[in-house]
Design an enzyme around this catalytic site. Structure first.
Site, PDB file in Angstrom:
ATOM      1  N   LYS A 160      18.135  52.774  18.067  1.00  7.46           N
ATOM      2  CA  LYS A 160      19.092  52.414  19.125  1.00  7.46           C
ATOM      3  C   LYS A 160      18.877  51.000  19.685  1.00  7.46           C
ATOM      4  O   LYS A 160      19.822  50.365  20.146  1.00  7.46           O
ATOM      5  CB  LYS A 160      19.023  53.427  20.268  1.00  7.46           C
ATOM      6  CG  LYS A 160      19.662  54.776  19.932  1.00  7.46           C
ATOM      7  CD  LYS A 160      19.628  55.680  21.146  1.00  7.46           C
ATOM      8  CE  LYS A 160      20.363  56.973  20.891  1.00  7.46           C
ATOM      9  NZ  LYS A 160      20.676  57.702  22.122  1.00  7.46           N
TER      10      LYS A 160
ATOM     11  N   ASP B 243      26.548  57.376  25.817  1.00  3.18           N
ATOM     12  CA  ASP B 243      25.773  58.509  26.356  1.00  3.18           C
ATOM     13  C   ASP B 243      26.073  58.780  27.831  1.00  3.18           C
ATOM     14  O   ASP B 243      26.328  59.916  28.231  1.00  3.18           O
ATOM     15  CB  ASP B 243      24.270  58.248  26.208  1.00  3.18           C
ATOM     16  CG  ASP B 243      23.782  58.477  24.789  1.00  3.18           C
ATOM     17  OD1 ASP B 243      24.434  59.239  24.049  1.00  3.18           O
ATOM     18  OD2 ASP B 243      22.748  57.902  24.427  1.00  3.18           O
TER      19      ASP B 243
END
Ligand code: ATR
Length: 292
Positions: free
Chosen positions: A75, A111
């Site tokens: 990420k 997210d």
């Protein structure tokens, strides 16, 4: 006839990268979304190690892969390979979604927005003015603070085992929201006046299902208890909060809606969130039944 998952010479490619990756439920969820919407796309899981990341990104450009989800451990490391980083990913410090616009790669983080959308749709549509306590100060907590900051919550207290990490996080988001850092020992006092208590730590996750990060007896009856863990679907923290009369919110919704946002960024169409949820839920329940 619906075209989704037909696979022909017009099929557009999508996928998720991670190491490990074979546990991922994203292919199941996204292919379900393509089927439901009739989009001619196919989504698969790529096991990419750190040393293969650059070559993979080259492959995305060469093969015109339209969309990629990024999971642990890439990420952060994927960011230098992208052409543009959206504000969401910049502030959170991580990318979980890449959109390939004809060779221009844009990194997003869905997210936190996914978390908030699920909380609003499943439990409480109005988050303005709420006093929030977040347990944990890792990447997941950063995403959630980004999402909550758009909702005009009153205050966010971040309690972390390692105080310095909470302090850094509070500093990073100080211009966006009323965030303050707290020590783990302040948790009980903070929970007593909170409207929303969110566990972002891994405490209570399978196989340590008997652990809990906070006592439900600390929560107000009107409070919402929320947990990012979705294995198990109801953690000990949530079960005890539910039995104490609180409203509860499990982690599956965040997973579904972070995927829903990614789907929407890639396709421009509203994601079939309920169908996505039932596909994933069915798989999780089947896996749980096989274990027991
Ligand atoms: P993620 O991206 O999922 O947030 P992370 O960045 O590794 O993962 O962060 C994990 C968080 O869970 C951290 O806040 C961590 O606390 P520390 O910063 O003190 O490490 C917290 N955490 C993990 N295990 C914990 C435990 N047993 N008790 C309390 N907090 C815990």
């Amino acid at each position: 006839m619906q075209q989704g998952n037909r696979v022909d010479s017009h099929t557009v490619l999508y996928g998720v990268i991670g190491d490990p990756i074979r546990h991922s439920k994203s292919p199941l969820m996204m292919n379900c979304a393509f089927r439901e919407t009739g989009i001619n796309g196919i989504y698969t899981a790529f096991h990419i190690t750190a040393s293969q990341l650059a070559a993979f990104i080259g492959g995305v450009r060469a093969m015109d892969i339209r969309g990629v989800n990024v999971t642990i451990p890439h990420k952060l490391d994927v960011m230098p390979y992208l052409d543009h980083i959206d504000e969401s990913a910049r502030l959170i410090g991580a990318v979980n979604t890449i959109v390939n616009n004809s060779g221009v790669l844009i990194g997003y983080n869905t997210d936190g927005l996914g978390y908030v959308r699920s909380l609003k749709e499943e439990v409480e549509p109005n988050l303005a003015g709420k006093r929030v306590v977040i347990l944990g100060a890792g990447g997941a907590a950063r995403g959630i603070i980004y999402g909550l900051a758009q909702e005009q919550v009153a205050t966010i207290a971040v309690a972390n085992r390692t105080f310095e990490r909470a302090a850094r996080l509070a500093e990073d988001f100080s211009l966006m929201a009323e965030v303050k850092a707290a020590g783990w020992e302040e948790l009980e006092t903070l929970c007593k006046s909170a409207d929303l208590v969110i566990n972002t730590t891994s405490v209570g996750m399978y196989p340590y299902v008997d652990e809990t990060p906070a006592s439900a007896s600390w929560l107000k009856e009107s409070a919402i208890a929320s947990d990012l863990i979705y294995n198990p679907l109801e953690t000990r923290f949530l079960r005890e909060a539910r039995l104490a009369g609180c409203r509860t919110h499990g982690g599956l919704g965040m997973f579904i809606y972070q995927g829903a946002y990614a789907f929407e960024y890639w396709t421009g169409q509203t994601a079939p969130a309920e169908a996505m949820r039932s596909c994933v839920l069915q798989a999780l329940e089947a896996a749980a039944a096989a274990k027991s």
